[in-house]
Motif scaffolding. Structure first.
Motif, short mmCIF file in Angstrom:
data_model
loop_
_atom_site.label_atom_id
_atom_site.label_comp_id
_atom_site.label_asym_id
_atom_site.label_seq_id
_atom_site.Cartn_x
_atom_site.Cartn_y
_atom_site.Cartn_z
N HIS A 32 0.80 -1.15 -0.01
CA HIS A 32 0.05 0.00 0.00
C HIS A 32 0.89 1.21 0.15
O HIS A 32 1.60 1.57 1.01
CB HIS A 32 -0.99 0.03 1.17
CG HIS A 32 -2.28 0.67 0.91
ND1 HIS A 32 -2.99 1.16 2.24
CD2 HIS A 32 -2.90 1.44 0.08
CE1 HIS A 32 -4.04 1.85 1.72
NE2 HIS A 32 -3.83 1.87 0.22
N ALA A 33 0.94 2.15 -1.06
CA ALA A 33 1.66 3.19 -1.01
C ALA A 33 1.22 4.19 -2.06
O ALA A 33 0.67 3.69 -3.15
CB ALA A 33 3.15 2.52 -1.52
N ARG A 34 1.64 5.41 -1.91
CA ARG A 34 1.33 6.54 -2.98
C ARG A 34 2.58 6.33 -3.78
O ARG A 34 3.63 6.54 -3.35
CB ARG A 34 1.15 7.66 -2.37
CG ARG A 34 -0.29 8.07 -2.42
CD ARG A 34 -0.49 9.93 -1.99
NE ARG A 34 0.00 9.79 -0.50
CZ ARG A 34 -1.07 9.48 0.51
NH1 ARG A 34 -2.14 9.16 0.34
NH2 ARG A 34 -0.46 9.73 1.76
N ARG A 74 -1.23 5.36 -7.10
CA ARG A 74 -0.91 4.34 -5.86
C ARG A 74 -1.13 3.20 -6.27
O ARG A 74 -1.62 2.58 -7.27
CB ARG A 74 -1.98 4.84 -4.98
CG ARG A 74 -3.44 4.59 -5.26
CD ARG A 74 -4.21 4.44 -3.61
NE ARG A 74 -4.36 5.30 -2.93
CZ ARG A 74 -4.90 5.66 -1.88
NH1 ARG A 74 -4.77 4.31 -0.91
NH2 ARG A 74 -5.06 6.75 -1.16
N ASP A 121 5.65 6.75 -1.28
CA ASP A 121 5.11 7.05 0.30
C ASP A 121 4.14 6.06 0.55
O ASP A 121 3.33 5.88 0.51
CB ASP A 121 4.19 8.58 -0.03
CG ASP A 121 3.91 8.97 1.17
OD1 ASP A 121 4.26 8.66 2.33
OD2 ASP A 121 3.30 10.06 1.10
N LEU A 128 1.78 3.75 2.69
CA LEU A 128 0.65 3.68 3.59
C LEU A 128 0.54 2.56 4.20
O LEU A 128 0.95 1.45 4.03
CB LEU A 128 -0.47 4.02 2.68
CG LEU A 128 -0.41 5.08 1.62
CD1 LEU A 128 -1.58 4.99 0.29
CD2 LEU A 128 -0.71 6.35 2.47
N HIS A 157 -7.77 1.11 8.94
CA HIS A 157 -7.00 1.81 7.65
C HIS A 157 -8.13 1.38 6.49
O HIS A 157 -8.61 0.40 6.60
CB HIS A 157 -5.63 1.30 7.29
CG HIS A 157 -4.87 1.48 8.63
ND1 HIS A 157 -4.55 2.89 9.13
CD2 HIS A 157 -4.10 0.86 9.53
CE1 HIS A 157 -3.70 2.89 9.99
NE2 HIS A 157 -3.40 1.64 10.60
N ASP A 195 -9.46 5.14 -0.27
CA ASP A 195 -10.01 6.12 0.82
C ASP A 195 -11.27 6.37 0.63
O ASP A 195 -12.18 6.55 1.54
CB ASP A 195 -9.27 7.44 0.23
CG ASP A 195 -7.68 7.26 0.50
OD1 ASP A 195 -7.48 6.58 1.62
OD2 ASP A 195 -7.04 8.21 0.02
#
Lengths: 277, 795
Positions: free
Chosen positions: B47-49, B103, B134, B136, B150, B154
């Motif tokens: 999970h990442a941007r 992402r 980045d 997550l 989480h 989103d």
């Protein structure tokens, strides 16, 4: 799943092989020796290892004797190009040291045994592999060569860490010596694996003679571990072994379960080795 | 009269090719040096941007032809991949992009696509692409998804893509009135299809004709064709998709399009070169689909006989990061859970949850193994509670043979009523009990216990909706050589379609079995088709082929009757020769199919012997056009089969296991299967399907799991650590007995057989191991280490 680029050497004599290893080390990070390739090639393909060069010893002159199994007074000498399958099939080797065939039957599957080399497995020094434990239990040794000459490394000095042997980066394993079974001694091997031919969750080899009881363990420590169980009462064998071992948990088994296997298999192989005397 | 081949154990003709290494798989296509190869940069994070992608280190590398990221995609290619099967309950459907945009949501998600001279270079290039992430917090596992601390997406609250409920009555009232109630909490872990051939796609663009040729390892050629055309902005007529030999699908290849199935054709067109992608094993584990993972909560109310008065089931389904295949799997779990039983009232509620793991699409069984497991664990629990034999409780709940068609009062995966067409569950139970030696087992168990050995017996029953629509078609063409060319559009991944379909054609048409050639999965030959999944090929294409062969036969008889100056009703066709019934072949008038084929075409250049032979016959009315108004030249038959609803196969498995008192190792002493797939086309092929299914089921029950760590890394993404059983781990022999209750829904009375062998595995092993150990298993799969832990908990 393709290897990164590497230089490829195909020497025809052990001396040439050693020269190639020395030259690659002089020039940089050194080369890896390609024998059966059953561990190395998957590591290369998955790019878990990217050595700058390989020295392929499969084409060495047969006169160098690296593909030979010899029964010598001190034991069974296995050349660096002897495949597991050949050693497993060798009647002379089995008679001289029955533990070899007992352990080799647990090494992977026929297709892998057809290519993989017994000495390569020892040099790879995987504590989950059968032959390092067998060599350690029997007190065998490894003959190694380099541009500096040859030397013999006793098993107790060979395995220094996970997947790490005491060979120098430019040394080539030439052959291993597995001491023959002494008169009045018995051996046994047992392991539990998830599937037939998988790396053992726990494996134990035992050697019982007139005055000693010893066992060697795979998959329960960083290096093959030999434990002296002489004078330990039968009911305490497993616990005595566990006091020297540190089983850990992974995706296939918990540490507690591995400890249980140490107890069960230690009792079993000691019993069977006694029976085999 | 020629012996009918339907029902005969005819040897598989395709095996000569497949077993000799002469199969031709996607990677065997376009092996010429000019073919370009691809590699994909995949996310190392769950999970990442994506902050930045730097491909500058690759652009100038010699031998690299293209490096694409999301920013290089335009038009429909830049949109999310399709959600193939929408459903009103699927309120929050999310699918991935061909290349990740902004992402990543699972380890393995495609980020960049490289085309190079060879795969080595392509992988080198992938290694030089630099991505800044980045990170997550990842959501791994059903508990984390439900807790929703989480979110995977989103904009999806609670990680819930869908909540669906079906009920056949007031379950709470029924539960309140039930004399006894029990509650069970159960889990099934993830596994995956893991075909030996992973995914693979080859594409070639022909700039002279503006046409695209695609070879892909899929379970649906027509689906891939349609989506490639749509995404690349091509007309359907510009795209041909051919499915070569496929080295296993088991469901994962019905999902489409995979990113590479679009990127490879796109690259072929952009570069004007033949382009190939062959998935490797690690990629298959982390970027193809998984299945099975569910947490289940069962409440059941029952009477003194164990009759189900109220069954109230909630379950949570882990569908991974995206949901391209919709709710098919959990809907099947929720409906097929009922198996052969008829609870008075049933309610099921499920939530389909997002997690930061590989997405879930159907895997052989497609949700049924989980449903069967929930139901059969419940049956065992009721039997244990009442102190009754486990078969007795099951028998008390069976739908009876005179109750068919039986409407379960639910809506099935195909949107139709869940209405069972046929079956005989009481007879099947008697057969399985006899086959496994159920009634003798308690004595055997005692005898073994006296020797210090632990054995247990288990039983599980299932019903499987097979042969879902909407349709399948077939084209039968009799050539002037007498050879019969058959095309059906669904694909083949080893099932033996060449053999089974040729049996049907030989029977229906009266030709020789060896003169029939079957082509599958080629959109040039049959552009309208659905695909091979849901145990549907024999039912759907088998029926269509039968109907098409009947049409061809009608035309053969019409022309032959004219040529032989006989009435159609007086003719018969044997071994490809039409003759007057009762007349000896050597004396009476005869005509072979090849000659009839010549006569079917008024354009008769005498190219061959058959054409010269044909000159002795006269057909047609000289007063009319050579091709009559309602006729066409050629000897062909084409038809489609479209059923009103699925047909319901059923089966029961029983297993005897031994568990080692010291090492907790589990071994299989006996495995028995009774199976009802209606009329059998080829019992040997059906048994092969059962053998394979049982082997795969043993894997699912005792060996395979997807070992994700908390960060969403799959720790066992290789065949070394993902324990697909070897031949040494599957039962040495499987005792099989068939029950044939013909389906009334199709002309041949057949039901599907492909998935059956795997459906009851988790249930039957849980039952047997529980019996051996004396405590009830609630989580599958189970390893010796798991069993050892359970023993300690229960001691």
């Amino acid at each position: 799943m393709k290897p990164a680029p590497f230089r490829y050497h195909r020497p025809s004599t052990p001396a040439e092989a050693c020269e190639a290893l020395a030259a690659e080390l002089r020039d940089g990070a050194g080369a890896k020796v390609l024998a059966g390739g059953q561990s190395l090639v998957p590591l290369l393909s998955m790019r878990l290892a990217s050595p700058p060069a390989l020295v392929d010893i499969n084409h060495l002159d047969p006169a160098a004797g690296l593909a030979a199994i010899e029964i010598r007074p001190e034991g069974v000498h296995v050349g660096a190009l002897v495949r597991h399958a050949d050693l497993l099939a060798s009647e002379e080797a089995r008679l001289a040291q029955p533990l070899l065939a007992q352990a080799l039957a647990h090494v992977a599957h026929p297709t892998i045994r057809n290519r993989g080399t017994s000495v390569g497995s020892i040099v790879h020094a995987d504590s989950a592999a059968e032959l390092p434990a067998v060599l350690a239990l029997l007190g065998g040794s490894l003959d190694v060569g380099s541009v500096r000459g040859t030397r013999t490394v006793p098993a107790e000095e060979l395995f220094v860490g996970p997947l790490e042997s005491s060979l120098a980066p430019d040394e080539l394993a030439l052959g291993a010596t597995f001491p023959a079974l002494a008169d009045g001694a018995g051996v046994a091997f047992a392991e539990v694996a998830r599937r037939h031919g998988d790396y053992a969750l726990v494996g134990v080899a035992a050697l019982v003679s007139n005055d000693t009881v010893k066992a060697a363990y795979l998959s329960v420590s960083d290096v093959p571990t030999v434990i002296d169980l002489t004078d330990v009462p039968d009911d305490d064998l497993g616990e005595a072994a566990l006091s020297r071992l540190d089983p850990i948990g992974d995706i296939h088994a918990t540490a507690d379960y591995r400890a249980q296997l140490v107890r069960v298999l230690t009792a079993k192989v000691v019993r069977e080795a006694r029976k085999a005397r | 009269m020629t012996t009918k081949l339907m029902g005969q154990p005819v040897q598989r003709t395709e095996d000569q090719r497949l077993l000799r290494g002469r199969g031709r798989y996607a990677d065997d296509v376009a092996v010429s040096p000019g073919t370009l190869h691809c590699a994909v940069l995949r996310s190392p994070h769950a999970h990442a941007r994506i902050v930045d992608i730097d491909v500058s280190g690759v652009l100038d590398v010699d031998g690299v032809h293209a490096v694409w990221t999301y920013d290089d995609l335009t038009g429909p290619m830049a949109e999310p991949l399709p959600l193939l099967i929408p459903h009103p309950a699927l309120t929050e459907g999310r699918t991935q992009y061909a290349l990740a945009k902004d992402r990543v949501n699972y380890v393995g998600e495609a980020i960049a696509f490289v085309v190079a001279d060879d795969r080595y270079l392509a992988e080198d290039a992938v290694g030089r692409i630099e991505v800044a992430y980045d990170l997550l917090p990842p959501v791994v596992g059903i508990d984390a998804a439900r807790a929703a601390e989480h979110l995977v997406h989103d904009d999806v609250p609670g990680n819930v893509a869908a909540r669906m409920e079906q009920a056949t009555g007031d379950v709470e009232a029924a539960m309140a009135k039930a004399p006894h109630t029990l509650t069970l909490d159960l889990t099934v872990e993830r596994s995956a299809c893991t075909p030996l051939e992973g995914r693979g796609t080859v594409a070639r663009w022909d700039p002279d004709t503006d046409r695209l040729q695609v070879w892909t390892s899929t379970q649906t050629s027509t689906g891939v064709r349609a989506v490639v055309a749509a995404k690349l902005g091509l007309d359907l007529g510009q795209v041909d998709v051919v499915t070569p030999d496929v080295g296993g699908g088991f469901g994962v290849k019905i999902n489409h399009p995979w990113p590479e199935e679009l990127l490879v054709p796109l690259a072929a067109r952009a570069l004007g070169r033949t382009v190939k992608f062959t998935e490797d094993r690690r990629e298959h584990f982390i970027s193809s689909a998984h299945e099975r993972g569910q947490v289940q909560h069962v409440e059941v109310g029952f009477d003194d006989d164990g009759r189900l008065l109220a069954l109230d089931v909630r379950f949570w389904h882990d569908h991974g990061a995206y949901i391209p295949y919709g709710l098919i799997v959990p809907i099947i779990t929720s409906t097929q859970l009922l198996g052969p039983y008829k609870p008075e009232v049933y309610r099921v509620v499920f939530e389909s949850l997002y997690t930061n793991t590989v997405m879930v699409t159907p895997y052989r069984g497609a949700g049924r193994p989980q449903g069967c497991y929930a139901m059969e664990r419940t049956m065992d629990a009721i039997a244990g509670f009442l102190g009754k034999d486990r078969t007795e409780v099951r028998a008390a709940n069976f739908i009876q043979p005179d109750e068919f068609p039986y409407d379960q009062g639910l809506i099935f995966q195909d949107g139709r009523e869940l209405e069972y067409d046929s079956g005989d569950y009481p007879a099947m139970l008697e057969k399985i009990k006899a086959l496994v030696g159920w009634d003798d087992f308690p004595a055997y168990q005692q005898e073994m216990a006296a020797q210090g050995r632990r054995v247990g017996i288990g039983l599980a029953c299932y019903v499987e909706g097979t042969g879902v629509g909407p349709y399948e078609g077939a084209h039968v063409h009799i050539e002037t050589s007498g050879k019969v060319k058959v095309a059906t559009g669904l694909t083949t991944q080893g099932q033996g379609h060449q053999t089974a379909f040729a049996q049907l054609v030989a029977d229906t048409l009266g030709c020789r079995f060896e003169d029939v050639e079957v082509v599958t999965g080629d959109t040039r030959r049959m552009p309208y088709a659905v695909g091979t999944f849901a145990s549907r090929a024999a039912v759907m294409s088998g029926s269509a082929i039968h109907l098409a062969a009947l049409r061809a036969r009608e035309k053969v008889l019409r022309i032959a009757a004219d040529a032989l100056e006989a009435a159609e009703d007086d003719l018969e066709i044997n071994d490809g020769v039409v003759s007057v019934k009762g007349n000896p072949l050597d004396g009476g008038a005869v005509i072979d199919l090849g000659t009839v084929a010549v006569l079917s075409n008024p354009l008769r250049y005498a190219f061959d012997e058959k054409s010269r032979v044909a000159t002795q016959f006269t057909v047609g009315d000289p007063g009319k056009p050579p091709v009559a108004e309602d006729d066409e030249p050629g000897l062909e038959g084409k038809d489609f089969y479209s059923p009103e609803r699925s047909t319901f196969a059923s089966g029961m498995h029983a297993v005897i296991v031994e568990t080692d008192p010291d090492t907790a190792e589990i071994s299989i002493l006996k495995y028995a299967v009774v199976h009802d797939c209606g009329r059998l086309i080829n019992p040997m092929i059906v048994e092969g399907q059962i053998h394979g299914g049982v082997a795969q089921g043993v894997g699912g029950a005792l060996y395979e799991r997807m070992a994700y760590d908390e960060s969403g890394q799959l720790l066992n993404a290789s065949f070394m650590d993902f324990l697909m059983p070897y031949v040494t781990e599957v039962p040495d022999g499987i005792d099989i007995d068939h029950l044939e209750t013909p389906s009334p829904l199709n002309p041949l009375g057949i039901k599907g057989a492909g998935e059956a062998g795997v459906i009851p595995s988790a249930a039957v092993f849980a039952s047997a191991i529980s019996d051996a150990e004396g405590f009830a298993l609630t989580a599958m799969p189970i390893s010796p280490s798991d069993l050892f832990t359970l023993r300690q908990e229960h001691s």
